[in-house]
Structures are given as C-alpha cells and as structure tokens.
Write an enzyme that holds these catalytic residues in place. Structure first.
Site, PDB file in Angstrom:
ATOM      1  N   ASP A   1      -1.399  17.511  -0.954  1.00 40.68           N
ATOM      2  CA  ASP A   1      -2.703  17.851  -1.544  1.00 40.68           C
ATOM      3  C   ASP A   1      -3.761  16.852  -1.075  1.00 40.68           C
ATOM      4  O   ASP A   1      -4.913  17.197  -0.823  1.00 40.68           O
ATOM      5  CB  ASP A   1      -2.614  17.817  -3.068  1.00 40.68           C
TER       6      ASP A   1
ATOM      7  N   ALA B   1       6.760  11.463   6.638  1.00 36.12           N
ATOM      8  CA  ALA B   1       6.648  10.184   7.359  1.00 36.12           C
ATOM      9  C   ALA B   1       6.317  10.375   8.833  1.00 36.12           C
ATOM     10  O   ALA B   1       5.956   9.414   9.524  1.00 36.12           O
ATOM     11  CB  ALA B   1       7.945   9.404   7.213  1.00 36.12           C
ATOM     12  N   ASP B   2       6.441  11.599   9.335  1.00 34.29           N
ATOM     13  CA  ASP B   2       6.086  11.873  10.732  1.00 34.29           C
ATOM     14  C   ASP B   2       4.612  12.263  10.891  1.00 34.29           C
ATOM     15  O   ASP B   2       4.180  12.574  11.998  1.00 34.29           O
ATOM     16  CB  ASP B   2       6.951  13.006  11.301  1.00 34.29           C
TER      17      ASP B   2
END
Ligand SMILES: Nc1ncnc2c1ncn2[C@@H]1O[C@H](COP(=O)(O)OP(=O)(O)OP(=O)(O)O)[C@@H](O)[C@H]1O
Ligand SMILES: O=P(O)(O)OC[C@@]1(O)O[C@H](CO)[C@@H](O)[C@@H]1O
Length: 302
Positions: A246, A217-218
């Site tokens: 990926d 999420a960062d």
C-alpha cells in the site's frame, strides 16, 4: 484528487512476542497496537500524510468500523463511508521472534446493493483517480470492482488478490499485484525479476495500462507504454511488511499526482514503503524525508 475504495476494511491488530510461536500454551505479547487498516484505507492515510487530496470510502460496520472512521478523522483523512450491517473485521499480525503471521478474517456478508450506494458516494467526490484496494467481503463478486471502474470518467487503480485480478473485465490504469498475486493471476514463473517483468508486461493485455508488481525484498517493477522499470529495495532493518505494498502504491500515486515521471514515481514508492516496513503495524510513519530517501533508490530499465 484520489478516492480510495475499501470494500473490506480491517482493524489491524499487531502483537509482538519475544519467543517463537508455539501451540497449546499461552503466549504473552510484549507489544500490541490497533490501527485503521485495509488496503485502500492505508493508501488514503499515506496519501494524506504526503499532502495529496484524498477521500477514503468503502464499507464500515460495528464497533470496529467506528474505530476506523474515528481514527481516520483524528488523522485528518477525509472520509465518506457507507454503513453496513455486521462488524468490520479484525485482522491480526503476530510478530514472534522475527517471524510474521498474518491472520485475516473474511469480513461481514454484504448485499450487491451496497455497490450502487458506494458508486454514488465515489461519483459525489468527482475524483480524477479511484484506487480500489483489498479483498471483497462475502456476498460480492469481482463485478463489484468492475462496476466502480466503469462507473465514471476517472482512472481506476486496483490492488487485490490474483484470483480476483484475473476475473476483472473493465479497463484499469494500473494494477498492483505482489509477487504471489502476479503468479496467481498469470500462472507465470515469477521466481526472477525478469520473469516478473515478463509476466507483468503480458498481464497488461488483460485490461491494465500499467502493472506495478511489488517484489518484497527484491523491490518492484513498473511496466507500461514507456517500458519496463526495475527498482531495487533499500537495504533496511525490516520489522513488519504489512502495508508495504500500500505504501509503495501510495508513493507512486503521490508522485504522479505531482506530475512526476514513472522513474521518479517508482523511486518514491520504494522510499515510502521502506519507511513503513521499519515499524510495526500500518499507522503512518515519518514521511518528511522522502525526497532524500527517493534519491537513494536504484532504478534501471529492463
Ligand atoms: N525485506 C524488505 N526489505 C526492503 N524493502 C522491502 C522489504 N519487503 C518489502 N519492502 C518494500 O515494500 C515494497 C512492497 O513489498 P511487498 O511486495 O511485500 O508488498 P505487499 O505484499 O503488497 O504488501 P501488503 O500486501 O502487506 O501491502 C517492496 O517493493 C519494497 O520496496
Ligand atoms: O484481506 P485483504 O483485503 O487482501 O488484506 C487486508 C490487509 O491485510 O491488507 C492491509 C495490508 O496491505 C492490512 O491493513 C489489512 O489487514
């Protein structure tokens, strides 16, 4: 042209439940699906969907291996796998009341001789880039990755666990650890974005021209000779993060294959991964609007 190598593919089973996971009782799924999986195979599917010439190679065995080969061929992905004894593994993702559980099998035991056969298969495709993705099955050591990397005049990209990354000796164009893998590989404090960029930069000394570290999420950082780039993740509703890394890597490689610079490549990677995490499983999402999604990604130099 890119060849992907997946030593340890998987059929990805994704099952979804309304209630939380609990022991000692029957849990009844309300959704279930099977996808062709494994890190290099996922990348080959995403690259093919973005019209980048690509061939998926690796080791396949048993009925699950047949499922993967047939699924890829139905999706128009070029394949050149080596058949092995044993059965390609089945990995399970359980999504229960928004919590995700990832259950990966080890895969079939294989002999070192498969590396020679696989290397010949890769050479036969005359690739510019080779992406080696995922874990190694029982019977193979990190040398199986180094031998592919050193086996021809292609650029090698590697996406594997931190414990294997730190054992590699060949020269690589790029590695793609996630936050935990970066911490495992370097022993560094990866609790902040800056810390991840520092760890990625230092890890380049271990034989990686560039390091693409995915931070969930960062977002992601890309470090190399042109400096340190940081891209924030897009604010989206996440269903399933399996395959996110990926997708990020595929977007970066797709942009580089089109001659784009690192900033555009990083934006593309974040855009592709944002599409993948909004749906369950590792099948190819809609990638037709990547251009406008990419323009919405915030990138800055660290
Ligand atoms: N919660 C999230 N919100 C928005 N984007 C996300 C989120 N989680 C992941 N992503 C996107 O996916 C990218 C890769 O995520 P992550 O670091 O989890 O990959 P990964 O652990 O390598 O995944 P996998 O190994 O399953 O392929 C991130 O850089 C980001 O762009
Ligand atoms: O056990 P590995 O090889 O590290 O990871 C395998 C895997 O979790 O990676 C892909 C998501 O990145 C899935 O398709 C597959 O199940």
């Amino acid at each position: 042209m890119i060849v992907t190598v997946t030593y340890n593919p998987a059929v990805d089973q994704t099952i979804q439940f309304d209630e939380q996971m609990a022991p000692e009782r029957v849990m009844r799924a309300n959704k279930a699906q099977f996808d062709a999986g494994g890190k290099g195979i996922n990348a080959a599917q995403f690259l093919t969907a973005m019209d980048r010439p690509c061939v998926a190679t690796g080791l396949l065995g048993g009925f699950t291996g047949s499922f993967i080969r047939e699924t890829l061929q139905d999706d128009g992905v070029e394949t050149a796998f080596i058949d092995v004894d044993g059965t390609t593994r089945l990995n399970t993702t359980a999504i229960a009341a928004a919590e995700e559980y990832k259950l990966n099998q080890a895969g079939p035991t294989v002999g070192e001789s498969v590396v020679d056969a696989l290397l010949e298969q890769v050479r036969a495709q005359s690739p510019d880039r080779v992406l080696i993705g995922g874990s190694l099955p029982p019977g193979l050591s990190p040398d199986a990755i180094d031998r592919i990397a050193a086996g021809g005049d292609w650029e090698t990209i590697v996406d594997t666990g931190g414990d294997v990354l730190r054992e590699l000796d060949a020269q690589y164009g790029l590695c793609k650890p996630n936050r935990a893998e970066l911490g495992d590989a370097t022993g560094a404090d990866v609790s902040t974005v800056e810390g991840c960029a520092d760890a990625a930069d230092a890890f380049r000394d271990r034989g990686f021209d560039r390091v693409l570290a995915s931070l969930g999420a960062d977002g992601a950082v890309l470090v190399g000779d042109t400096g340190r780039l940081y891209a924030e993740a897009l604010d989206i509703d996440v269903v399933d993060t399996v395959g996110a890394g990926d997708a990020l890597l595929s977007g970066v490689l797709s942009a580089w294959e089109a001659g784009a610079d690192d900033e555009t490549a990083l934006r593309t990677g974040v855009a592709v991964s944002s599409q993948v995490v909004q749906r369950a499983g590792t099948a190819v999402p809609d990638l037709n609007d990547i251009g406008s999604l990419r323009d919405g990604v915030t990138v800055r130099r660290l």
